[in-house]
Design a protein around this motif. Structure first.
Motif, PDB file in Angstrom:
ATOM      1  N   ARG A 153      -0.826  25.931  50.725  1.00  0.00           N
ATOM      2  CA  ARG A 153      -2.057  25.838  51.517  1.00  0.00           C
ATOM      3  C   ARG A 153      -2.437  27.224  52.041  1.00  0.00           C
ATOM      4  NH1 ARG A 153      -4.126  20.417  51.041  1.00  0.00           N
ATOM      5  NH2 ARG A 153      -2.415  19.486  49.882  1.00  0.00           N
ATOM      6  N   ILE A 154      -3.482  27.786  51.484  1.00  0.00           N
ATOM      7  CA  ILE A 154      -3.850  29.160  51.816  1.00  0.00           C
ATOM      8  C   ILE A 154      -4.816  29.239  52.988  1.00  0.00           C
ATOM      9  CG2 ILE A 154      -5.830  29.330  50.240  1.00  0.00           C
ATOM     10  CD1 ILE A 154      -4.747  32.173  49.534  1.00  0.00           C
ATOM     11  N   TYR A 155      -5.543  28.166  53.246  1.00  0.00           N
ATOM     12  CA  TYR A 155      -6.484  28.160  54.359  1.00  0.00           C
ATOM     13  C   TYR A 155      -6.669  26.720  54.813  1.00  0.00           C
ATOM     14  CZ  TYR A 155     -10.745  28.934  57.116  1.00  0.00           C
ATOM     15  OH  TYR A 155     -11.672  28.988  58.129  1.00  0.00           O
ATOM     16  N   GLY A 156      -6.116  26.401  55.975  1.00  0.00           N
ATOM     17  CA  GLY A 156      -6.232  25.041  56.467  1.00  0.00           C
ATOM     18  C   GLY A 156      -5.332  24.083  55.712  1.00  0.00           C
ATOM     19  N   CYS A 157      -5.467  22.806  56.033  1.00  0.00           N
ATOM     20  CA  CYS A 157      -4.609  21.794  55.409  1.00  0.00           C
ATOM     21  C   CYS A 157      -5.261  20.433  55.535  1.00  0.00           C
ATOM     22  CB  CYS A 157      -3.237  21.782  56.091  1.00  0.00           C
ATOM     23  SG  CYS A 157      -2.091  20.574  55.399  1.00  0.00           S
ATOM     24  N   ASP A 158      -5.233  19.677  54.450  1.00  0.00           N
ATOM     25  CA  ASP A 158      -5.779  18.316  54.436  1.00  0.00           C
ATOM     26  C   ASP A 158      -4.719  17.262  54.144  1.00  0.00           C
ATOM     27  OD1 ASP A 158      -8.444  19.090  54.915  1.00  0.00           O
ATOM     28  OD2 ASP A 158      -8.810  19.444  52.786  1.00  0.00           O
ATOM     29  N   ILE A 159      -3.448  17.625  54.182  1.00  0.00           N
ATOM     30  CA  ILE A 159      -2.407  16.707  53.711  1.00  0.00           C
ATOM     31  C   ILE A 159      -2.465  15.380  54.444  1.00  0.00           C
ATOM     32  CG2 ILE A 159       0.085  16.311  53.593  1.00  0.00           C
ATOM     33  CD1 ILE A 159       0.415  19.303  53.019  1.00  0.00           C
ATOM     34  N   ILE A 180      -6.601  37.738  45.415  1.00  0.00           N
ATOM     35  CA  ILE A 180      -6.700  37.754  46.872  1.00  0.00           C
ATOM     36  C   ILE A 180      -5.824  38.853  47.470  1.00  0.00           C
ATOM     37  CG2 ILE A 180      -6.137  36.450  48.968  1.00  0.00           C
ATOM     38  CD1 ILE A 180      -7.063  33.942  47.467  1.00  0.00           C
ATOM     39  N   LEU A 181      -4.605  38.987  46.962  1.00  0.00           N
ATOM     40  CA  LEU A 181      -3.691  39.984  47.508  1.00  0.00           C
ATOM     41  C   LEU A 181      -4.178  41.410  47.263  1.00  0.00           C
ATOM     42  CD1 LEU A 181      -0.328  38.302  46.495  1.00  0.00           C
ATOM     43  CD2 LEU A 181      -1.187  38.617  48.823  1.00  0.00           C
ATOM     44  N   ALA A 221     -16.599  29.930  56.324  1.00  0.00           N
ATOM     45  CA  ALA A 221     -15.745  29.902  57.507  1.00  0.00           C
ATOM     46  C   ALA A 221     -14.564  30.851  57.365  1.00  0.00           C
ATOM     47  CB  ALA A 221     -15.245  28.475  57.753  1.00  0.00           C
ATOM     48  N   VAL A 222     -14.200  31.195  56.141  1.00  0.00           N
ATOM     49  CA  VAL A 222     -13.057  32.077  55.902  1.00  0.00           C
ATOM     50  C   VAL A 222     -13.294  33.451  56.509  1.00  0.00           C
ATOM     51  CG1 VAL A 222     -11.552  33.059  54.121  1.00  0.00           C
ATOM     52  CG2 VAL A 222     -12.575  30.802  53.786  1.00  0.00           C
ATOM     53  N   LYS A 223     -14.562  33.869  56.611  1.00  0.00           N
ATOM     54  CA  LYS A 223     -14.862  35.186  57.181  1.00  0.00           C
ATOM     55  C   LYS A 223     -14.279  35.323  58.588  1.00  0.00           C
ATOM     56  CE  LYS A 223     -17.210  38.221  56.331  1.00  0.00           C
ATOM     57  NZ  LYS A 223     -18.688  38.289  56.357  1.00  0.00           N
ATOM     58  N   ARG A 224     -14.236  34.217  59.338  1.00  0.00           N
ATOM     59  CA  ARG A 224     -13.726  34.289  60.718  1.00  0.00           C
ATOM     60  C   ARG A 224     -12.224  34.549  60.751  1.00  0.00           C
ATOM     61  NH1 ARG A 224     -14.195  29.478  62.947  1.00  0.00           N
ATOM     62  NH2 ARG A 224     -15.080  28.373  61.185  1.00  0.00           N
ATOM     63  N   LEU A 225     -11.537  34.258  59.655  1.00  0.00           N
ATOM     64  CA  LEU A 225     -10.104  34.534  59.566  1.00  0.00           C
ATOM     65  C   LEU A 225      -9.837  36.019  59.420  1.00  0.00           C
ATOM     66  CD1 LEU A 225      -7.179  33.437  59.207  1.00  0.00           C
ATOM     67  CD2 LEU A 225      -7.679  33.224  56.769  1.00  0.00           C
ATOM     68  N   LYS A 226     -10.785  36.719  58.824  1.00  0.00           N
ATOM     69  CA  LYS A 226     -10.693  38.146  58.504  1.00  0.00           C
ATOM     70  C   LYS A 226      -9.707  38.364  57.352  1.00  0.00           C
ATOM     71  CE  LYS A 226     -12.024  39.640  63.158  1.00  0.00           C
ATOM     72  NZ  LYS A 226     -13.440  39.750  62.788  1.00  0.00           N
ATOM     73  N   GLY A 247      -5.862  38.077  57.907  1.00  0.00           N
ATOM     74  CA  GLY A 247      -5.342  36.720  57.985  1.00  0.00           C
ATOM     75  C   GLY A 247      -5.215  36.083  56.621  1.00  0.00           C
ATOM     76  N   LEU A 248      -6.188  36.334  55.751  1.00  0.00           N
ATOM     77  CA  LEU A 248      -6.127  35.763  54.403  1.00  0.00           C
ATOM     78  C   LEU A 248      -4.987  36.390  53.612  1.00  0.00           C
ATOM     79  CD1 LEU A 248      -7.371  33.836  52.351  1.00  0.00           C
ATOM     80  CD2 LEU A 248      -8.929  35.673  51.682  1.00  0.00           C
ATOM     81  N   LEU A 249      -4.781  37.693  53.759  1.00  0.00           N
ATOM     82  CA  LEU A 249      -3.665  38.346  53.077  1.00  0.00           C
ATOM     83  C   LEU A 249      -2.334  37.778  53.555  1.00  0.00           C
ATOM     84  CD1 LEU A 249      -4.864  42.075  53.111  1.00  0.00           C
ATOM     85  CD2 LEU A 249      -4.812  40.526  51.142  1.00  0.00           C
ATOM     86  N   ARG A 250      -2.200  37.587  54.844  1.00  0.00           N
ATOM     87  CA  ARG A 250      -0.982  36.986  55.395  1.00  0.00           C
ATOM     88  C   ARG A 250      -0.706  35.635  54.756  1.00  0.00           C
ATOM     89  NH1 ARG A 250      -1.892  34.431  61.116  1.00  0.00           N
ATOM     90  NH2 ARG A 250      -3.156  33.171  59.688  1.00  0.00           N
TER      91      ARG A 250
END
Length: 384
Positions: free
Chosen positions: A245-251, A284-285, A300-305, A308-311
């Motif tokens: 799960r790279i951004y959020g989670c729907d499990i 992405i990396l 919405a991913v823009k707000r992560l910066k 955060g996405l790299l992490r």
């Protein structure tokens, strides 16, 4: 002769809202006691803004003096998810993220709804307030009272028509509108998990045990919180549970049996971005700030910066055994952000890739990153 409630409902449906329901504002907001317990237990993690706005969440009249009705609106975002079949490793995105930011795309519908209320009831813009997940409103609890759905054991609002896939928006107004009934009298009396029966699929499926009891989410352990709201280091003990799960989670939503009634979203208040799912982990990396700005513009991913996405991508690469990401991860051990370096080091160690460990560690001075070099760690083969 009273105002025609159904005429207003039809008008608001026409602006792109899939659900339009009404609840009476009287006394404390539904869910107030549960909010107090949740905050007292610290389950909101570091989301201090929830605590700061707690009094207004309990009483909408502190937001709009004389509020009498809460209009609850739902936008369906269900449907099939895009996939990538070329063999490259990818992360899994929360379903809602594969659209332009709903805060932005739903707002025009709310603006139109406000104007419709003005003409329908003969009021002005001072007589209502609207929010789409941006204000001090207990949207899920109000939606339960209004009959949009019920609160499931996964702490999500579950609709009998749309399953777990509704964006919620709210309009509080001084106009009195006859309320709709909850989906059943049982839901009104026992609002959490009433229509879940004996099912515990969501509780059992959560890989980080973020649902300690039915209807209660501990954000500190939640993958969505950790991959979006947490702006720093993700606790080491939770990283493996994040999986792909790279951004959020729907499990906890995906496993819900009520989704058999889910419907494909219409496009009125949504702007789909299925191409986001096509980003490979390697891509992405290696994103630059410019590439991130272009690739995720409007989402919405823009707000992560980017940091955060790299992490998050570092964690997913480790969890999915994406050894092809090794060179990119080595590069990230020299990233300007210590948070990114720390997760890149962890990922490389989990993957057991060849890396110039001595020289990399010799260059490091940040204690958070050094801790990742030195921490006891089982290799991925042992974790699996």
């Amino acid at each position: 002769m009273g105002l025609d409630r159904e005429a207003l409902r039809a008008r608001l449906h026409g602006f792109g809202f899939d659900v339009v329901r009404f609840a009476a504002v009287a006394g404390d907001a539904p869910g107030s006691d549960a909010l107090d317990d949740w905050l007292e237990a610290g389950r909101h993690a570091d989301m201090a803004w929830i605590e700061r706005g707690a009094a207004k969440r309990r009483d909408p009249r502190q937001v709009l003096d004389g509020a009498r009705t809460m209009i609850m609106l739902g936008v369906n975002y269900g449907g099939d998810l895009p996939s990538r079949d070329d063999g490259q490793s990818t992360g899994v995105w929360a379903r809602y993220a594969l659209n332009n930011d709903y805060h932005d795309t739903v707002k025009p519908g709310l603006v139109a709804a406000g104007r419709a209320i003005e003409s329908w009831a003969g009021v002005t813009s001072r007589d209502y307030r609207y929010y789409v997940d941006t204000g001090p409103v207990l949207e899920r609890s109000w939606a339960t009272r209004a009959g949009v759905g019920f609160t499931g054991k996964n702490a999500m609002l579950i609709s009998r028509e749309f399953g777990n896939w509704l964006f919620l928006a709210a309009i509080m107004t001084r106009v009195e509108i006859a309320p709709d009934a909850p989906v059943s009298a049982r839901v009104e009396a026992e609002p959490v998990g009433t229509l879940c029966g004996n099912c515990t699929r969501c509780l059992d499926a959560c890989p980080t045990n973020a649902l300690p009891e039915p209807g209660v989410l501990d954000a500190r352990r939640c993958i969505s919180y950790q991959t979006i709201e947490n702006k720093g280091i993700i606790p080491r003990e939770l990283r493996t549970g994040i999986g792909d799960r790279i951004y959020g989670c729907d499990i906890c939503a995906e496993v819900c049996p009520w989704n058999r009634f889910a419907q494909t979203a219409r496009s009125g208040l949504l702007e789909a971005r299925p191409e986001l799912a096509q980003f490979s982990l390697s891509e992405i990396l290696r994103l630059t700030p410019e590439g991130f700005a272009v690739g995720f513009k409007g989402t919405a991913v823009k707000r992560l910066k980017l940091r955060g996405l790299l992490r998050n991508a570092c964690i997913v690469a480790a969890n999915t055994g994406a050894r092809e990401c090794g060179p990119a991860l080595v590069d990230l051990t020299r990233h300007a952000e210590a948070m990114v370096r720390a997760h890149a080091v962890w990922a490389l160690r989990v993957l057991q890739t060849d890396a110039p460990w001595a020289s990399l560690r010799a260059m490091e001075v940040d204690p958070l990153v050094l801790a990742e070099y030195d921490a006891p760690l089982e290799p991925r083969s042992a974790q699996a």
